[in-house]
Scaffold this motif. Structure first.
Motif, PDB file in Angstrom:
ATOM      1  N   GLU A  22       0.826  -1.211   0.000  1.00  0.00           N
ATOM      2  CA  GLU A  22       0.000   0.000   0.000  1.00  0.00           C
ATOM      3  C   GLU A  22       0.859   1.260   0.000  1.00  0.00           C
ATOM      4  O   GLU A  22       0.586   2.213  -0.737  1.00  0.00           O
ATOM      5  N   ARG A  25       2.206   1.923  -3.399  1.00  0.00           N
ATOM      6  CA  ARG A  25       1.194   2.477  -4.309  1.00  0.00           C
ATOM      7  C   ARG A  25       0.974   3.962  -4.032  1.00  0.00           C
ATOM      8  O   ARG A  25       0.790   4.761  -4.968  1.00  0.00           O
ATOM      9  N   ILE A  26       0.976   4.354  -2.768  1.00  0.00           N
ATOM     10  CA  ILE A  26       0.794   5.769  -2.422  1.00  0.00           C
ATOM     11  C   ILE A  26       1.949   6.597  -2.965  1.00  0.00           C
ATOM     12  O   ILE A  26       1.757   7.659  -3.566  1.00  0.00           O
ATOM     13  N   ASP A  29       1.567   6.997  -6.639  1.00  0.00           N
ATOM     14  CA  ASP A  29       0.565   8.013  -6.965  1.00  0.00           C
ATOM     15  C   ASP A  29       1.143   9.412  -6.805  1.00  0.00           C
ATOM     16  O   ASP A  29       0.898  10.305  -7.629  1.00  0.00           O
ATOM     17  N   SER A  84      -3.717   4.602  10.066  1.00  0.00           N
ATOM     18  CA  SER A  84      -4.454   4.652   8.801  1.00  0.00           C
ATOM     19  C   SER A  84      -3.655   5.412   7.761  1.00  0.00           C
ATOM     20  O   SER A  84      -2.711   6.134   8.074  1.00  0.00           O
ATOM     21  N   ARG A  85      -4.045   5.240   6.517  1.00  0.00           N
ATOM     22  CA  ARG A  85      -3.423   5.943   5.406  1.00  0.00           C
ATOM     23  C   ARG A  85      -4.507   6.695   4.637  1.00  0.00           C
ATOM     24  O   ARG A  85      -5.505   6.113   4.225  1.00  0.00           O
ATOM     25  N   LYS A  86      -4.298   7.996   4.449  1.00  0.00           N
ATOM     26  CA  LYS A  86      -5.202   8.768   3.609  1.00  0.00           C
ATOM     27  C   LYS A  86      -4.932   8.437   2.144  1.00  0.00           C
ATOM     28  O   LYS A  86      -3.800   8.123   1.788  1.00  0.00           O
ATOM     29  N   PRO A  87      -5.947   8.522   1.298  1.00  0.00           N
ATOM     30  CA  PRO A  87      -5.687   8.335  -0.129  1.00  0.00           C
ATOM     31  C   PRO A  87      -4.793   9.447  -0.655  1.00  0.00           C
ATOM     32  O   PRO A  87      -4.827  10.579  -0.160  1.00  0.00           O
ATOM     33  N   ALA A  88      -3.986   9.124  -1.654  1.00  0.00           N
ATOM     34  CA  ALA A  88      -3.011  10.089  -2.166  1.00  0.00           C
ATOM     35  C   ALA A  88      -3.681  11.373  -2.634  1.00  0.00           C
ATOM     36  O   ALA A  88      -3.173  12.476  -2.399  1.00  0.00           O
ATOM     37  N   TRP A  89      -4.835  11.252  -3.305  1.00  0.00           N
ATOM     38  CA  TRP A  89      -5.484  12.451  -3.842  1.00  0.00           C
ATOM     39  C   TRP A  89      -5.880  13.424  -2.744  1.00  0.00           C
ATOM     40  O   TRP A  89      -5.887  14.645  -2.937  1.00  0.00           O
ATOM     41  N   GLN A  90      -6.227  12.883  -1.561  1.00  0.00           N
ATOM     42  CA  GLN A  90      -6.638  13.758  -0.461  1.00  0.00           C
ATOM     43  C   GLN A  90      -5.459  14.567   0.072  1.00  0.00           C
ATOM     44  O   GLN A  90      -5.585  15.749   0.393  1.00  0.00           O
TER      45      GLN A  90
END
Length: 318
Positions: A22, A25-26, A29, A84-90
């Motif tokens: 994960e 992937r971040i 991105d 937790s991991r925030k989504p890259a776009w956020q």
């Protein structure tokens, strides 16, 4: 949702593999989205993706030797209280510095996870493995710093930060300032004309509310339809339109709300004070973000606002 303390050694390794996948992937991105505007920082994240991939392969090799070919799917969100991991776009929406800080936090979180995992196991081999992984994450953080120093010199970082500031001014400050100026200045005449003509605060409030909402909608559409931002670099039309429309309404509503006061003289006094604050705020924004001398900004804005205010007073008193 399971507790971290209830995981077996096999599940801890599976979780570690999932985490590395994960995180990679971040970082990928981040690298992809930053290529156009921040190419040097994008290179940093591309190298970090390769580092994460090496960690993942090492974890899989160890897992297969100990537990076989099947790796159960265990993710962060499956564990109670897990980082937790925030989504890259956020994160990307918060600016380049936020992306850099978030990457540093990811490395610290990963090292902390492996250390806590090592403390919670009694198997010597697994404890050693998890300790080695914590050290590897610390080393990864140092490697990221080395990568940054290689790809992102002080001059390049300064250039990227300045580009970020320019985009912020073009895409947010400029449409917001246009809206604030229009809302604050253009609604002065109808609001104060209605107030002086009727001496009724409620009527002045209704006129100001209608003028502010109408101006906000009009300015929002005008800004959004002005250009698509592709060539000008002014960003997405929808965002610009929303910013401009909202600031236009805010500029008009500011000196309209005082007319909710039932006393006419008190409402007028408060409204005039709000107008002064609005005009000085506009002058400060122009000085802060558009490199306009503060004295010149005050003279220009206050002079224009005074003319519109005077027009409203003359019309309302006639």
């Amino acid at each position: 949702m399971r507790k971290f303390t209830a995981l077996t050694e096999q599940e801890i390794l599976a979780l570690a593999i999932s985490n590395e996948e994960e995180d990679g992937r971040i970082y990928a991105d981040f690298s992809y989205s930053l290529q156009e505007n921040y190419p040097d920082t994008a290179k940093i994240f591309a190298d970090m993706v390769r580092e994460e991939d090496e960690h993942r392969r090492h974890l899989i090799d160890v897992y297969v030797r100990r537990f076989g070919e099947h790796i159960p799917l265990i993710r962060r969100q499956d564990i109670a209280g897990f980082m937790s991991r925030k989504p890259a776009w956020q994160v990307q929406g918060q600016g380049i510095e936020a992306v850099r800080r978030y990457a540093e936090d990811m490395e610290r979180d990963a090292a902390r996870f492996y250390r806590q995992a090592a403390l919670r196991t009694h198997d010597a081999e697994t404890r050693k493995l998890l300790g080695d992984l914590a050290t590897a994450e610390d080393e990864h953080g140092r490697t990221a710093s080395d990568i940054a120093s290689r790809h992102l010199t002080d001059d390049k970082r300064g250039d990227e930060d300045e580009n970020a500031r320019r985009r912020f001014v073009l895409q947010i400050v400029q449409p917001g300032l246009v809206g604030l100026m229009d809302g604050s200045v253009s609604t002065l005449a109808p609001v104060f004309a209605a107030a002086l003509a009727t001496h009724d605060p409620h009527s002045a409030f209704l006129v100001g509310l209608a003028a502010s909402l109408g101006a906000g909608i009009s300015m929002g559409f005008a800004e959004a339809l002005s250009d698509d931002g592709a060539l000008s670099g002014r960003g997405k039309p929808l965002i610009r339109g929303l910013v401009c429309g909202a600031m236009t309404m805010a500029g008009g509503i500011g000196h309209t709300l005082p007319f909710l006061i039932q006393s006419f003289s008190a409402a007028m006094a408060v409204a005039i004070a709000v107008v002064v604050v609005e005009l000085f705020l506009i002058s400060w924004i122009r000085w802060r973000y558009q490199d306009t001398p503060f004295g010149s900004a005050i003279v220009q804005i206050v002079f224009g606002g005074a003319l519109v205010f005077l027009a409203g007073v003359l019309i309302g008193s006639s």
